[in-house]
Design a protein around this motif. Sequence first.
Motif, PDB file in Angstrom:
ATOM      1  N   LEU A   1       5.531  12.983  -2.164  1.00 46.38           N
ATOM      2  CA  LEU A   1       5.157  11.609  -2.462  1.00 46.38           C
ATOM      3  C   LEU A   1       3.751  11.294  -1.960  1.00 46.38           C
ATOM      4  O   LEU A   1       3.097  10.419  -2.474  1.00 46.38           O
ATOM      5  CB  LEU A   1       6.169  10.647  -1.826  1.00 46.38           C
ATOM      6  CG  LEU A   1       7.582  10.706  -2.425  1.00 46.38           C
ATOM      7  CD1 LEU A   1       8.497   9.740  -1.696  1.00 46.38           C
ATOM      8  CD2 LEU A   1       7.558  10.385  -3.909  1.00 46.38           C
TER       9      LEU A   1
ATOM     10  N   GLU B   1       3.087   4.384 -12.510  1.00 46.93           N
ATOM     11  CA  GLU B   1       3.689   3.554 -11.473  1.00 46.93           C
ATOM     12  C   GLU B   1       4.652   4.350 -10.600  1.00 46.93           C
ATOM     13  O   GLU B   1       4.747   4.136  -9.399  1.00 46.93           O
ATOM     14  CB  GLU B   1       4.422   2.362 -12.115  1.00 46.93           C
ATOM     15  CG  GLU B   1       3.495   1.363 -12.807  1.00 46.93           C
ATOM     16  CD  GLU B   1       4.265   0.179 -13.356  1.00 46.93           C
ATOM     17  OE1 GLU B   1       5.505   0.135 -13.157  1.00 46.93           O
ATOM     18  OE2 GLU B   1       3.638  -0.704 -13.971  1.00 46.93           O
ATOM     19  N   LEU B   2       5.375   5.267 -11.206  1.00 49.31           N
ATOM     20  CA  LEU B   2       6.339   6.067 -10.452  1.00 49.31           C
ATOM     21  C   LEU B   2       5.733   7.424 -10.104  1.00 49.31           C
ATOM     22  O   LEU B   2       5.167   8.098 -10.976  1.00 49.31           O
ATOM     23  CB  LEU B   2       7.619   6.266 -11.277  1.00 49.31           C
ATOM     24  CG  LEU B   2       8.411   5.000 -11.588  1.00 49.31           C
ATOM     25  CD1 LEU B   2       9.610   5.338 -12.448  1.00 49.31           C
ATOM     26  CD2 LEU B   2       8.862   4.310 -10.302  1.00 49.31           C
TER      27      LEU B   2
END
Length: 708
Positions: free
Chosen positions: A176, A218-219
């Motif tokens: 991430l 966005e993700l």
Amino acid sequence: MQEVSNDPLNGSTIDGRYLVVSKVAHGGMSTVYLAKDLRLGRNIALKILHPHLATDTAFITRLSREAQSAASLSHPHVVQIHDHGVGPQHAYLVFEFIDGYTLRDVINENGALSLRQALDLLDPVVEGLAAAHNAGLVHRDVKPENVLISRQGWVKIGDFGLSRAVTTSTNTGTLLGTVGYIAPELARGQGGDARSDIYSAGIMLYELLTGQQPFRAELPVAVVMSHIQDELPAPSLAVPGLPPVMDELVRYMTEKDPDHRPANGAALLEDLRHIRKTLSPAELDFGASPDGPIIPSGNQHTALTTTLEPAEHTEVITGPRSFPDATSVIAPPSFPTSVLPSSPKLYAEDPHADLYPTVALAVEKDDVAQASHADDDSSEEAPPLTKRQSALAAKERAKAAATPTKNLGPAKPKRRALLWILLVLVLGALAAGAGWFVGFGPGALATVPDVHNQSVPQAQEMLLAAGFEQIPTSEIFDEKVAAGLIVATDPSAGSSVRKFKTVTLQVSLGPVLYPVPAVTGRALDAATAALKEAQLTAGTVTEVFDEKVPAGVVLSQDPAAGKEFRAGTKINLVTSKGPKPIPVPSVAGMSEGDAIAALKAVGLVSVTAPEQVNSKTVPAGVVLSQSPDSGNLTAGGTVTLTLSKGPKMIGVPNTVGKQVGAATAELKALGFEVEVKNLLGGFFGTVRFQDPSDGQAPEGSTITLQVI
């Protein structure tokens, strides 16, 4: 920007050595402090890991190993790791302190850079990666946040070792934090190598040229999928006018297949510098700002926060674009280099003095005659003459040469004849002696005999018989001639040599022998390489099962280590095939005790499942199933046994008085078998008797109905 914080560690000393000055930033893995090394008196960057990582023994072990590997790398474009430690309260890393900012700050401040600026920033990064790859280190987290720029202009890449340890410990967190630069093979969980760093550097080059990342969503998972599936857009689509070679370079660095990228940082650096040489100044400066890139100013210590998430970057304080402390170019001196006239004499005692004109000593007019008669071989060097002195000296020499110094007397013929006779006799004797010397004496020619494979005394005797007396020996290694025997002579056999010359006997030491290295306990590839390095070779490789040694490791060698053999001798090796596989026997249908005994007999261990299962067909206490039920295990492998509880007991309903069809359906729904017996032909179809008629019966048992 340095954070203002009332952190409880401020002012404390870590491990008795590092004085915490101030908190710089806080990230997902660590808190970063500016600290002072009390022992060496220098500022350092102190990363204190969060408690959930500091208490993870496996992570700390990996971190220690990776930090040691990274600390061995010393390069001007790599942030140096100074120390690491684990105490009762803290686990920490000590990094070189870089007072400056990150490449992320430069991108945020400037957006897209000119091609020259982008290459100036990328070149040292790739050079640092090349040094790391050459040392066997892979970064796996190359991104602008980990590229540090000091106020003096040094560009360095940081967090070698930490990124690998964190990747191994928590893939999700790392993913991430770096989705914008992650290589496809890392996103797939396949592991990475130096080519993964090349991919991330290619994404970073795209961002330097365009001011933005190529994949945005966005993700985070959508960005990851783009890295895996989507083709990278050419940077010239976002910045029209870029040279086509830059599109090709970015595409080359970011190929989905690692085999199609540059092999490592060194290969990329060579390509990068070659491409730069082919670009014109106009191409390099395309899109450049008149003032150059805006360098973030202010009291920044972003260099300490190399592992923080992008949302936690050090704040950039915009400052003026003029820099009084910037590096300047010093003008060349106004006195160019000049060539001094060469001296006619290079040494105090010139060995080539005879190449220069001889100068006679003459100072006064009255000394000219004396100078003209001076010895030509005089070792004293005279001062140079004036033109007048040289003319007077030449005149006196001519006058002296014309004046006889001795009168010749009358000739004496008899004495002259006697002298001639003596001269002829002496010359004759000399000629006879010379003839004897070169014809029959020590100067005569003789043929060197062939003494190959003879002992030293035998060879010396043969050479003495041939007339040679100077017979020294020298020792050499030889693969064919036994030790102590003659390999050859110098000059070689058959040569014609004067007898007074030296003939050297070359005595064999035997073949060169090489000691056998110890390769037991090594992997087969490593053992083969060690034998090759020792000038030996691997012979027959035999594989055997071994319950303790992993497959591919050498168990024994023949000959043993320490013995000496000729080059190329084969060393036979026995390697492990790992534990011997044991076929899993079928124990279903056995009692628990019999099943345990059967498994133990073949070297396997049984474990009984805590839950038992009902079975219509398998009695209680008998093995109903096993896992695994087939295949192979190694000694000590576990087989899980599931036991039967026997059939399930079900309450029997009373169906007397019901129609036979309804009664049969009800009983079968409960899992019983139904047997119908008709009384008087069963004309009415009503159940008259049922056996059993109440209580409980095993599932699958038969209920008898008598119908009238």
